[in-house]
Motif scaffolding. Sequence first.
Motif, short mmCIF file in Angstrom:
data_model
loop_
_atom_site.label_atom_id
_atom_site.label_comp_id
_atom_site.label_asym_id
_atom_site.label_seq_id
_atom_site.Cartn_x
_atom_site.Cartn_y
_atom_site.Cartn_z
N VAL A 122 0.83 -1.20 0.00
CA VAL A 122 0.00 0.00 0.00
C VAL A 122 0.87 1.26 0.00
O VAL A 122 0.59 2.23 -0.73
CB VAL A 122 -0.95 0.00 1.22
CG1 VAL A 122 -1.67 1.33 1.33
CG2 VAL A 122 -1.96 -1.14 1.10
N LEU A 123 1.94 1.25 0.80
CA LEU A 123 2.82 2.41 0.85
C LEU A 123 3.50 2.66 -0.50
O LEU A 123 3.63 3.81 -0.94
CB LEU A 123 3.88 2.23 1.94
CG LEU A 123 3.39 2.40 3.38
CD1 LEU A 123 4.50 2.07 4.36
CD2 LEU A 123 2.87 3.81 3.61
N LEU A 124 3.92 1.59 -1.17
CA LEU A 124 4.54 1.75 -2.49
C LEU A 124 3.54 2.31 -3.49
O LEU A 124 3.88 3.18 -4.31
CB LEU A 124 5.10 0.42 -2.98
CG LEU A 124 6.36 -0.10 -2.29
CD1 LEU A 124 6.70 -1.51 -2.78
CD2 LEU A 124 7.53 0.84 -2.53
N ALA A 125 2.30 1.82 -3.43
CA ALA A 125 1.27 2.33 -4.35
C ALA A 125 0.97 3.80 -4.07
O ALA A 125 0.86 4.61 -5.01
CB ALA A 125 0.00 1.49 -4.22
N ALA A 167 -0.88 11.30 8.17
CA ALA A 167 -1.72 11.27 6.97
C ALA A 167 -1.65 9.92 6.25
O ALA A 167 -2.66 9.47 5.70
CB ALA A 167 -1.31 12.39 6.02
N PHE A 168 -0.49 9.29 6.27
CA PHE A 168 -0.32 8.07 5.48
C PHE A 168 -0.21 6.80 6.34
O PHE A 168 -0.80 5.77 6.00
CB PHE A 168 0.93 8.18 4.59
CG PHE A 168 0.78 9.16 3.47
CD1 PHE A 168 0.16 8.80 2.29
CD2 PHE A 168 1.24 10.46 3.60
CE1 PHE A 168 0.01 9.70 1.24
CE2 PHE A 168 1.10 11.38 2.57
CZ PHE A 168 0.49 11.00 1.39
N LEU A 169 0.54 6.86 7.43
CA LEU A 169 0.78 5.64 8.21
C LEU A 169 -0.37 5.31 9.15
O LEU A 169 -0.81 4.15 9.21
CB LEU A 169 2.09 5.78 9.01
CG LEU A 169 3.37 5.83 8.21
CD1 LEU A 169 4.58 5.94 9.15
CD2 LEU A 169 3.53 4.60 7.32
N VAL A 170 -0.82 6.29 9.91
CA VAL A 170 -1.85 6.00 10.92
C VAL A 170 -3.12 5.41 10.30
O VAL A 170 -3.63 4.38 10.79
CB VAL A 170 -2.16 7.26 11.76
CG1 VAL A 170 -3.34 7.00 12.70
CG2 VAL A 170 -0.93 7.68 12.56
#
Length: 476
Positions: A223-226, A461-464
């Motif tokens: 998901v992080l790469l996308a 914004a992205f990890l939590v």
Amino acid sequence: MSLSLHVPRRLRLLAAAALPTLTPTLAFAAEVDGRVLSPWWGLPFAGLLLSIALMPLLTPSFWHHHVGKVSAAWALAFLLPFAAIHGAGLAGAQLLHALLAEYIPFILLLIALFAVAGGIHIRGNLRGTPRLNTAILAIGALLASLMGTTGASMLLIRPLIRANDNRRHRAHVIVFFIFIVSNVGGSLTPLGDPPLFLGFLKGVDFFWTARNILPETLFVVGVLLALFHALDRWYYRKEGVLPFDPTPDTRGIRFEGAVNFWLLGGIIVLVLSSGIWKSPVSFDIHGTELGLPGLVRDAGLVAITLLSLRITAPKVHADNHFGWAPMAEVAKLFAGIFLTIIPVIAMLKAGIHGPFGAVVSLVTRPDGQPDPAMYFWATGVLSSFLDNAPTYLVFFNTAGGDAQILMGTHAATLVAVSAGAVYMGANTYIGNAPNLMVKSIAESRGVRMPSFFGYMVWSGAFLVPLFILSTFIFFR
């Protein structure tokens, strides 16, 4: 060039003083009873965290020149009152244990990985397109579990910065590098991150994490790469590139200083063998026990560091813009962190009977069974601000401390503790040592990185949200 020109005197003295084990332990030479401590003892640690967060913004020049003094001041703010109230003997034992069994081995590993990775130069001008940047982050995620998050970060951060030196916006590339390579990617083996190595030493099988955390890690990294590819593509199309590329074009990609790959393999062997080799030989230094495997391993780490500096061509270091400033800053900050964290960890260890009993009780369901979701978040949130290795061990012991049971009946709990400690080290700059090192290297190469709180806006914004989604999918 003589070796003394390569290594600052303070780092050479630190290496010469190195004796102990590689990762922190919580077997205090003289136990601090966390049940009798007041939460106020956590103020020096909180003060140091606030200093790291605010002083680079409010007084950047003072912070840059006096970061070591600030760290030392907060450490003394804990040690001196503690010695006055609880006795110089107990305070001295804590200081000695923190230095010998925790801080020096921690820094030794970072120095070895920093020196060896800094001796490898990837020659060639890669173009920092969204596709290439995503590929580098994916490769880094894989390497992080094989050579550690620090090793993978130090190996890839410089070529990544160089590949993007003609991009107008680069900070987001480094932020996602910290997310993926410096943290989440190291979750599959005990070599990846210190918390998992502690579990290995406590009896968790070497390949257990890879077998049991692989789905969670693939999901989070995927998901992080996308997300990164979509964001980087947007920036790339919106802003484009600078009219000239600071790095000249070359044909092909090649490695200079490739002999350091063998030394990197030596570090991995030393780390792995120290967990497998059991020896009855140990040395007691004023209550701090140092085992022979740790001594041999750390002597090997020192030897590898010095050998790398000796055999690496000066041109390789020059091309890498290799310098000790990032390592020195991390060493100074974590010296204060390892000391001021002593009462915080002691109060957590006291369990439900300690000042932080409410935190510990949150991880248990009404029927007395462990709650994997709460273990994931309790371990993760604390690992975002505390050292994630002892935090992992606190909740490992809270869950029973028996590796065989945790790998079997309570496997979901061990997965939650392991994932929380490793993944959420990415939530702040101080959650994992490579975070600050990558930030410092990027800033030294002209990248304007977010502040402490600015970085937390990115992670929030992205990890939590991703961790919340992972909770519902994997930790119910």
